[in-house]
Design a protein around this motif. Structure first.
Motif, short mmCIF file in Angstrom:
data_model
loop_
_atom_site.label_atom_id
_atom_site.label_comp_id
_atom_site.label_asym_id
_atom_site.label_seq_id
_atom_site.Cartn_x
_atom_site.Cartn_y
_atom_site.Cartn_z
N ASP A 5 8.51 -125.75 59.76
CA ASP A 5 7.06 -125.89 59.79
C ASP A 5 6.62 -127.28 59.34
OD1 ASP A 5 6.72 -123.30 60.72
OD2 ASP A 5 6.26 -122.47 58.75
N LEU A 9 4.72 -130.03 61.64
CA LEU A 9 3.45 -130.62 61.20
C LEU A 9 3.53 -132.13 61.27
CD1 LEU A 9 0.62 -130.62 59.96
CD2 LEU A 9 1.73 -130.37 57.71
N THR A 35 -6.92 -126.13 61.38
CA THR A 35 -6.13 -125.64 60.24
C THR A 35 -7.00 -125.05 59.14
OG1 THR A 35 -5.99 -127.89 59.33
CG2 THR A 35 -4.17 -127.15 60.72
N GLU A 40 -3.31 -119.89 58.76
CA GLU A 40 -2.05 -119.22 59.07
C GLU A 40 -1.38 -119.79 60.32
OE1 GLU A 40 -5.31 -116.39 60.66
OE2 GLU A 40 -5.13 -118.01 59.25
N LYS A 42 0.54 -122.35 62.70
CA LYS A 42 1.59 -123.34 62.48
C LYS A 42 1.51 -124.39 63.58
CE LYS A 42 3.24 -120.65 59.28
NZ LYS A 42 2.64 -120.78 58.00
N ARG A 44 2.59 -127.39 66.06
CA ARG A 44 3.80 -127.92 66.68
C ARG A 44 3.42 -128.61 67.98
NH1 ARG A 44 5.39 -122.25 68.02
NH2 ARG A 44 5.22 -122.03 70.26
N TYR A 52 -0.93 -124.82 68.26
CA TYR A 52 -0.96 -124.03 67.03
C TYR A 52 -0.62 -122.58 67.35
CZ TYR A 52 -3.28 -128.23 65.53
OH TYR A 52 -3.54 -129.56 65.27
N HIS A 55 3.42 -118.30 64.36
CA HIS A 55 4.72 -118.51 63.75
C HIS A 55 5.39 -119.68 64.47
CE1 HIS A 55 4.11 -114.64 61.84
NE2 HIS A 55 3.85 -114.13 63.03
N ALA A 56 6.32 -120.31 63.82
CA ALA A 56 7.00 -121.47 64.41
C ALA A 56 7.67 -121.14 65.74
CB ALA A 56 8.03 -122.02 63.43
#
Length: 121
Positions: A5, A9, A35, A40, A42, A44, A52, A55-56
């Motif tokens: 994560d 970022l 954000t 919540e 993440k 990428r 966004y 979860h990754a």
């Protein structure tokens, strides 16, 4: 050692930092709005631009682009519904912008929260 994560970022922030002005400043604000509205999510890189996800390793729900125009969008993985009313079966999934003002920032935050709340179930 940085987590996945944290690495993602840093990639997103580096991508934004490489943008030309005035888009860079607008996209930095867009990142902060997204954000803050949904901490919540993440960040990428998704198709070369910031995305966004919950979860990754899960699909991106919200993204923004800086091509000929700046765009906020919801991916096909977000739960999308027809707008209804005058828009009938059209599904709002992308918005173009040139800059951010208070009204636009508020609407971006609403769009992000809506995409996350529907897809977090």
């Amino acid at each position: 050692m940085a987590t996945k994560d944290e690495k993602n970022l840093q990639k997103v922030l580096a991508k934004i930092d490489r943008m030309d002005e005035p888009a860079r400043t607008t996209m930095q604000r867009m990142h902060k709005i997204i954000t803050a509205a949904a901490p919540e999510l993440k960040p990428r890189i998704w198709y070369g631009m910031p995305g966004y996800a919950l979860h990754a390793s899960s699909p991106v729900l919200v993204f923004f682009r800086n091509d000929e125009r700046m765009t906020l969008g919801l991916s096909e993985k977000a739960e999308l519904k027809p707008a209804g009313g005058e828009d009938g079966q059209l599904i709002p999934a992308a918005w173009y912008l040139e800059e951010l003002d208070d009204v636009t920032e508020k609407r971006v935050a609403e769009i992000v929260r809506s995409a996350v709340s529907v897809n977090a179930r």
